[in-house]
Design a protein around this motif. Sequence first.
Motif, PDB file in Angstrom:
ATOM      1  N   GLY A 175       0.813  -1.213   0.000  1.00  0.00           N
ATOM      2  CA  GLY A 175       0.000   0.000   0.000  1.00  0.00           C
ATOM      3  C   GLY A 175       0.842   1.255   0.000  1.00  0.00           C
ATOM      4  O   GLY A 175       0.555   2.216  -0.717  1.00  0.00           O
ATOM      5  N   GLN A 176       1.897   1.250   0.798  1.00  0.00           N
ATOM      6  CA  GLN A 176       2.792   2.406   0.843  1.00  0.00           C
ATOM      7  C   GLN A 176       3.498   2.584  -0.498  1.00  0.00           C
ATOM      8  O   GLN A 176       3.582   3.700  -1.018  1.00  0.00           O
ATOM      9  CB  GLN A 176       3.821   2.235   1.954  1.00  0.00           C
ATOM     10  CG  GLN A 176       4.757   3.418   2.085  1.00  0.00           C
ATOM     11  CD  GLN A 176       5.734   3.237   3.236  1.00  0.00           C
ATOM     12  OE1 GLN A 176       5.925   2.150   3.751  1.00  0.00           O
ATOM     13  NE2 GLN A 176       6.361   4.330   3.630  1.00  0.00           N
ATOM     14  N   HIS A 177       3.986   1.505  -1.079  1.00  0.00           N
ATOM     15  CA  HIS A 177       4.712   1.608  -2.346  1.00  0.00           C
ATOM     16  C   HIS A 177       3.800   2.057  -3.499  1.00  0.00           C
ATOM     17  O   HIS A 177       4.195   2.900  -4.308  1.00  0.00           O
ATOM     18  CB  HIS A 177       5.370   0.278  -2.719  1.00  0.00           C
ATOM     19  CG  HIS A 177       6.113   0.339  -4.008  1.00  0.00           C
ATOM     20  ND1 HIS A 177       7.404   0.810  -4.094  1.00  0.00           N
ATOM     21  CD2 HIS A 177       5.735   0.033  -5.279  1.00  0.00           C
ATOM     22  CE1 HIS A 177       7.793   0.785  -5.352  1.00  0.00           C
ATOM     23  NE2 HIS A 177       6.805   0.315  -6.089  1.00  0.00           N
ATOM     24  N   PHE A 178       2.598   1.492  -3.570  1.00  0.00           N
ATOM     25  CA  PHE A 178       1.712   1.773  -4.696  1.00  0.00           C
ATOM     26  C   PHE A 178       0.717   2.903  -4.423  1.00  0.00           C
ATOM     27  O   PHE A 178      -0.076   3.245  -5.287  1.00  0.00           O
ATOM     28  CB  PHE A 178       0.951   0.503  -5.103  1.00  0.00           C
ATOM     29  CG  PHE A 178       1.835  -0.529  -5.746  1.00  0.00           C
ATOM     30  CD1 PHE A 178       2.192  -0.437  -7.079  1.00  0.00           C
ATOM     31  CD2 PHE A 178       2.330  -1.595  -5.007  1.00  0.00           C
ATOM     32  CE1 PHE A 178       3.013  -1.392  -7.676  1.00  0.00           C
ATOM     33  CE2 PHE A 178       3.154  -2.558  -5.588  1.00  0.00           C
ATOM     34  CZ  PHE A 178       3.498  -2.448  -6.922  1.00  0.00           C
ATOM     35  N   GLY A 179       0.761   3.473  -3.218  1.00  0.00           N
ATOM     36  CA  GLY A 179      -0.122   4.588  -2.890  1.00  0.00           C
ATOM     37  C   GLY A 179      -1.584   4.192  -2.734  1.00  0.00           C
ATOM     38  O   GLY A 179      -2.475   5.007  -2.965  1.00  0.00           O
ATOM     39  N   ALA A 180      -1.835   2.958  -2.338  1.00  0.00           N
ATOM     40  CA  ALA A 180      -3.208   2.478  -2.172  1.00  0.00           C
ATOM     41  C   ALA A 180      -3.715   2.813  -0.767  1.00  0.00           C
ATOM     42  O   ALA A 180      -2.943   2.939   0.171  1.00  0.00           O
ATOM     43  CB  ALA A 180      -3.266   0.977  -2.408  1.00  0.00           C
ATOM     44  N   GLU A 181      -5.029   2.939  -0.665  1.00  0.00           N
ATOM     45  CA  GLU A 181      -5.664   3.261   0.620  1.00  0.00           C
ATOM     46  C   GLU A 181      -6.848   2.343   0.870  1.00  0.00           C
ATOM     47  O   GLU A 181      -7.355   1.708  -0.050  1.00  0.00           O
ATOM     48  CB  GLU A 181      -6.145   4.710   0.618  1.00  0.00           C
ATOM     49  CG  GLU A 181      -5.032   5.722   0.456  1.00  0.00           C
ATOM     50  CD  GLU A 181      -5.546   7.154   0.418  1.00  0.00           C
ATOM     51  OE1 GLU A 181      -6.774   7.357   0.380  1.00  0.00           O
ATOM     52  OE2 GLU A 181      -4.712   8.066   0.412  1.00  0.00           O
TER      53      GLU A 181
END
Length: 195
Positions: A175-181
């Motif tokens: 999530g942090q790497h791909f900017g997912a929430e």
Amino acid sequence: MLAQSQPPQAVPADLDGRHNYPVLISLFNQLFAARLNTRLVLGDHEPLYLPADDDCGYHRIIFAHGFFASALHELAHWCVAGEARRQQLDYGYWYIPDGRTAAQQQAFEQVEGRAQAVEWLLARACDFRFQVSVDNLTGEAGDSSAFKQIVFSSLQQLLATGVNERVGALVATFGQHFGAENMLDVTTYCVEQLD
């Protein structure tokens, strides 16, 4: 089977630039190579889990042909497998190949639902489209809407009871790497999202 630790020169044509397997290999191996003696490895053939043995001192999650979705699927199976299962070839699970009868397919789907629920979480964390897989192209696949409901119900149960440490670490890192929430917010999922 020939497993490679370095990616080949050609990248599969279905990648969009953001979703490439070397990123998954790097992120996974940073998390678990030292801590759990396990590495994600590109394979040339069918996916396979190989525990450490006399020939290789670490456990290998081998995914197929450089496909991002294959890597996520194999990671999900690893996340579901307990400690004892992770000491066995392919986690010690039975597998009847493509061509299963309706009864065999139903048994497969009951087991596979939890793994695909975890795969959905991992895909969401990677901002990657998840598709359920009945994995029975030449057999009696049955009602895919019933399997979609199994996967969705498994996801709801998983999020209600809480994910294990491996799933939590992967979801947070991806999530942090791909900017997912909102990966662990059950209200952001619905069965209609499943292809």
